[in-house]
Design a protein around this motif. Structure first.
Motif, PDB file in Angstrom:
ATOM      1  N   GLY A 170       0.785  -1.220   0.000  1.00  0.00           N
ATOM      2  CA  GLY A 170       0.000   0.000   0.000  1.00  0.00           C
ATOM      3  C   GLY A 170       0.819   1.272   0.000  1.00  0.00           C
ATOM      4  N   GLN A 171       2.135   1.162  -0.161  1.00  0.00           N
ATOM      5  CA  GLN A 171       3.019   2.318  -0.065  1.00  0.00           C
ATOM      6  C   GLN A 171       3.698   2.675  -1.390  1.00  0.00           C
ATOM      7  OE1 GLN A 171       4.981   0.277   3.588  1.00  0.00           O
ATOM      8  NE2 GLN A 171       5.520   2.432   3.738  1.00  0.00           N
ATOM      9  N   LEU A 172       3.718   1.725  -2.303  1.00  0.00           N
ATOM     10  CA  LEU A 172       4.464   1.904  -3.545  1.00  0.00           C
ATOM     11  C   LEU A 172       3.890   0.958  -4.593  1.00  0.00           C
ATOM     12  CD1 LEU A 172       7.163   3.491  -4.350  1.00  0.00           C
ATOM     13  CD2 LEU A 172       8.310   1.296  -4.085  1.00  0.00           C
ATOM     14  N   VAL A 173       4.051   1.326  -5.852  1.00  0.00           N
ATOM     15  CA  VAL A 173       3.638   0.456  -6.953  1.00  0.00           C
ATOM     16  C   VAL A 173       4.871   0.091  -7.776  1.00  0.00           C
ATOM     17  CG1 VAL A 173       2.318   0.308  -9.093  1.00  0.00           C
ATOM     18  CG2 VAL A 173       1.288   1.362  -7.075  1.00  0.00           C
ATOM     19  N   LEU A 174       5.068  -1.195  -7.998  1.00  0.00           N
ATOM     20  CA  LEU A 174       6.127  -1.682  -8.880  1.00  0.00           C
ATOM     21  C   LEU A 174       5.513  -1.936 -10.253  1.00  0.00           C
ATOM     22  CD1 LEU A 174       7.850  -4.301  -6.521  1.00  0.00           C
ATOM     23  CD2 LEU A 174       8.312  -1.849  -6.717  1.00  0.00           C
ATOM     24  N   VAL A 175       6.204  -1.513 -11.281  1.00  0.00           N
ATOM     25  CA  VAL A 175       5.689  -1.669 -12.648  1.00  0.00           C
ATOM     26  C   VAL A 175       6.669  -2.524 -13.450  1.00  0.00           C
ATOM     27  CG1 VAL A 175       4.870  -0.497 -14.718  1.00  0.00           C
ATOM     28  CG2 VAL A 175       4.623   0.609 -12.479  1.00  0.00           C
ATOM     29  N   ASP A 176       6.199  -3.662 -13.892  1.00  0.00           N
ATOM     30  CA  ASP A 176       6.994  -4.576 -14.715  1.00  0.00           C
ATOM     31  C   ASP A 176       6.713  -4.243 -16.174  1.00  0.00           C
ATOM     32  OD1 ASP A 176       8.435  -6.636 -15.797  1.00  0.00           O
ATOM     33  OD2 ASP A 176       7.124  -8.230 -15.070  1.00  0.00           O
ATOM     34  N   MET A 177       7.719  -3.688 -16.846  1.00  0.00           N
ATOM     35  CA  MET A 177       7.544  -3.225 -18.223  1.00  0.00           C
ATOM     36  C   MET A 177       7.939  -4.305 -19.217  1.00  0.00           C
ATOM     37  SD  MET A 177       9.052   0.617 -17.903  1.00  0.00           S
ATOM     38  CE  MET A 177       8.278   1.042 -19.474  1.00  0.00           C
ATOM     39  N   PRO A 178       7.361  -4.282 -20.410  1.00  0.00           N
ATOM     40  CA  PRO A 178       7.789  -5.216 -21.451  1.00  0.00           C
ATOM     41  C   PRO A 178       9.258  -5.006 -21.797  1.00  0.00           C
ATOM     42  CG  PRO A 178       5.746  -4.119 -22.076  1.00  0.00           C
ATOM     43  CD  PRO A 178       6.277  -3.398 -20.876  1.00  0.00           C
ATOM     44  N   GLY A 179       9.944  -6.076 -22.120  1.00  0.00           N
ATOM     45  CA  GLY A 179      11.342  -5.971 -22.515  1.00  0.00           C
ATOM     46  C   GLY A 179      11.489  -5.320 -23.884  1.00  0.00           C
ATOM     47  N   TYR A 180      12.688  -4.865 -24.166  1.00  0.00           N
ATOM     48  CA  TYR A 180      12.969  -4.270 -25.480  1.00  0.00           C
ATOM     49  C   TYR A 180      14.175  -4.980 -26.087  1.00  0.00           C
ATOM     50  CZ  TYR A 180      16.605  -1.767 -22.847  1.00  0.00           C
ATOM     51  OH  TYR A 180      17.674  -1.466 -22.047  1.00  0.00           O
ATOM     52  N   GLY A 181      14.428  -4.707 -27.358  1.00  0.00           N
ATOM     53  CA  GLY A 181      15.608  -5.261 -28.015  1.00  0.00           C
ATOM     54  C   GLY A 181      15.490  -6.709 -28.436  1.00  0.00           C
ATOM     55  N   PHE A 182      14.266  -7.252 -28.446  1.00  0.00           N
ATOM     56  CA  PHE A 182      14.091  -8.660 -28.829  1.00  0.00           C
ATOM     57  C   PHE A 182      14.312  -8.816 -30.328  1.00  0.00           C
ATOM     58  CE2 PHE A 182      10.265  -6.283 -28.141  1.00  0.00           C
ATOM     59  CZ  PHE A 182       9.558  -6.393 -29.321  1.00  0.00           C
ATOM     60  N   ALA A 183      14.935  -9.907 -30.706  1.00  0.00           N
ATOM     61  CA  ALA A 183      15.407 -10.065 -32.079  1.00  0.00           C
ATOM     62  C   ALA A 183      14.350 -10.621 -33.030  1.00  0.00           C
ATOM     63  CB  ALA A 183      16.633 -10.973 -32.090  1.00  0.00           C
ATOM     64  N   LYS A 184      13.458 -11.486 -32.535  1.00  0.00           N
ATOM     65  CA  LYS A 184      12.605 -12.245 -33.447  1.00  0.00           C
ATOM     66  C   LYS A 184      11.274 -11.570 -33.781  1.00  0.00           C
ATOM     67  CE  LYS A 184      14.489 -16.753 -32.138  1.00  0.00           C
ATOM     68  NZ  LYS A 184      14.181 -18.103 -31.612  1.00  0.00           N
ATOM     69  N   ALA A 185      10.868 -10.595 -32.994  1.00  0.00           N
ATOM     70  CA  ALA A 185       9.572  -9.963 -33.243  1.00  0.00           C
ATOM     71  C   ALA A 185       9.616  -9.129 -34.514  1.00  0.00           C
ATOM     72  CB  ALA A 185       9.184  -9.090 -32.049  1.00  0.00           C
ATOM     73  N   ALA A 186       8.463  -9.025 -35.161  1.00  0.00           N
ATOM     74  CA  ALA A 186       8.365  -8.229 -36.383  1.00  0.00           C
ATOM     75  C   ALA A 186       8.610  -6.755 -36.079  1.00  0.00           C
ATOM     76  CB  ALA A 186       6.982  -8.412 -36.997  1.00  0.00           C
ATOM     77  N   LYS A 187       9.087  -6.022 -37.080  1.00  0.00           N
ATOM     78  CA  LYS A 187       9.430  -4.613 -36.884  1.00  0.00           C
ATOM     79  C   LYS A 187       8.235  -3.802 -36.390  1.00  0.00           C
ATOM     80  CE  LYS A 187      11.319  -0.570 -39.271  1.00  0.00           C
ATOM     81  NZ  LYS A 187      11.819  -0.030 -40.563  1.00  0.00           N
TER      82      LYS A 187
END
Length: 223
Positions: free
Chosen positions: A92-109
Motif C-alpha cells: 500500500g506504499q508503492l507500486v512496482l511496474v513490470d515493463m515489457p522488454g525491449y531489443g528482442f530479435a525475433k519480433a516483427a518490426k
C-alpha cells in the motif's frame, strides 16, 4: 575509469536505509492491474518504480527476488510476445511496474515499434513515476538499444538507476570489467543515478541494497 568506479562504490547505504527496504518488501505485494495500451493505465496514485530492460535480462527473476516470491512476475516463454505493463501494489506504499522488454530479435518490426512506443509513452507521461530501474546483463556488453533508452531518459529527464543482473554467472575478473564499463557509461548520462548495483537473483547479491534504493520512494505507513 577507476575514479568513476570508486565514486559509485562510495555511495554506501546506511543501516537505516537497508532496514527500511527490508521492512517495505516484507509486506504484501500483489498484482492489481495490467495494461496493454496507454489508454488503459490505472489512475496515478501511489509513487511508482518501473523496471525496464532487454528481453531475457532477468527482470522477472529480479522482481521475484526483491519481493521474496517465486512467481509474482512471470517471464514470457517467447520474448517479444507479451506487451503488457503489469502493476503490483507493494504494501500500500508503492507500486512496482513490470515493463515489457525491449531489443528482442525475433519480433516483427511493426510489433517492436508498437511495443516500444507504448513503453516510452508511459515513461514520458506518468506523473507519479519516481524512478526507472534499468537492468543490464552482466554477461554481455551494453547494446545500442540500451544506450538509446538511456539517451531517451536523458532527453525526457526521467530519473533512472542501472542495475547489473546475473552477476553470479560471470567470473570475478570479467564481472569487474563489466561493472567498470557500466559505471563509465552511466557517468555520461545526466538523468542517471550514480550508484550502479550488482545483483544476482540466485545468490541474493545486491537485493538488500536495491530494496533500500526503492524504499526511498515509498509513502509512509498510514496509521
Amino acid at each position: 575509469m577507476a575514479d568513476e568506479q570508486d565514486f559509485s562504490a562510495s555511495l554506501e547505504l546506511s543501516p537505516e536505509q537497508l532496514e527500511a527496504g527490508r521492512l517495505l518488501f516484507a509486506g504484501p505485494c500483489d498484482f492489481f492491474y495490467g495494461a496493454q495500451q496507454i489508454g488503459q493505465l490505472p489512475d496515478p496514485a501511489a509513487p511508482e518504480v518501473a523496471f525496464a530492460g532487454r528481453s531475457n535480462v532477468g527482470k522477472s527473476s529480479l522482481i521475484n527476488a526483491l519481493t521474496g516470491r517465486k512467481s509474482l512476475a512471470r517471464a514470457s516463454s517467447e520474448p517479444g510476445r507479451t506487451k503488457q505493463l503489469n502493476f503490483f501494489d507493494l504494501n500500500g506504499q508503492l507500486v512496482l511496474v513490470d515493463m515489457p522488454g525491449y531489443g528482442f530479435a525475433k519480433a516483427a518490426k511493426a510489433v517492436k515499434e508498437d511495443w516500444q512506443g507504448m513503453m516510452f509513452d508511459y515513461l514520458r507521461g506518468r506523473p507519479n513515476l519516481r524512478r526507472v530501474i534499468l537492468l543490464l546483463d552482466a554477461r554481455i556488453e551494453t547494446k545500442a538499444s540500451d544506450r538509446d533508452v538511456m539517451d531517451m531518459f536523458d532527453k525526457a529527464a526521467i530519473n533512472f538507476q542501472v542495475v547489473l543482473t546475473k552477476c553470479d554467472d560471470v567470473k570475478p575478473k570479467a564481472e569487474e570489467a563489466r561493472y567498470r564499463e557500466v559505471v563509465a557509461e552511466v557517468s555520461r548520462h545526466p538523468a542517471a543515478h550514480p550508484l550502479v548495483l550488482r545483483t544476482s537473483s540466485e545468490t541474493g547479491l545486491g537485493i538488500p541494497e536495491l530494496r533500500a534504493e526503492i524504499a526511498a520512494f515509498a509513502e509512509p505507513v498510514q496509521n
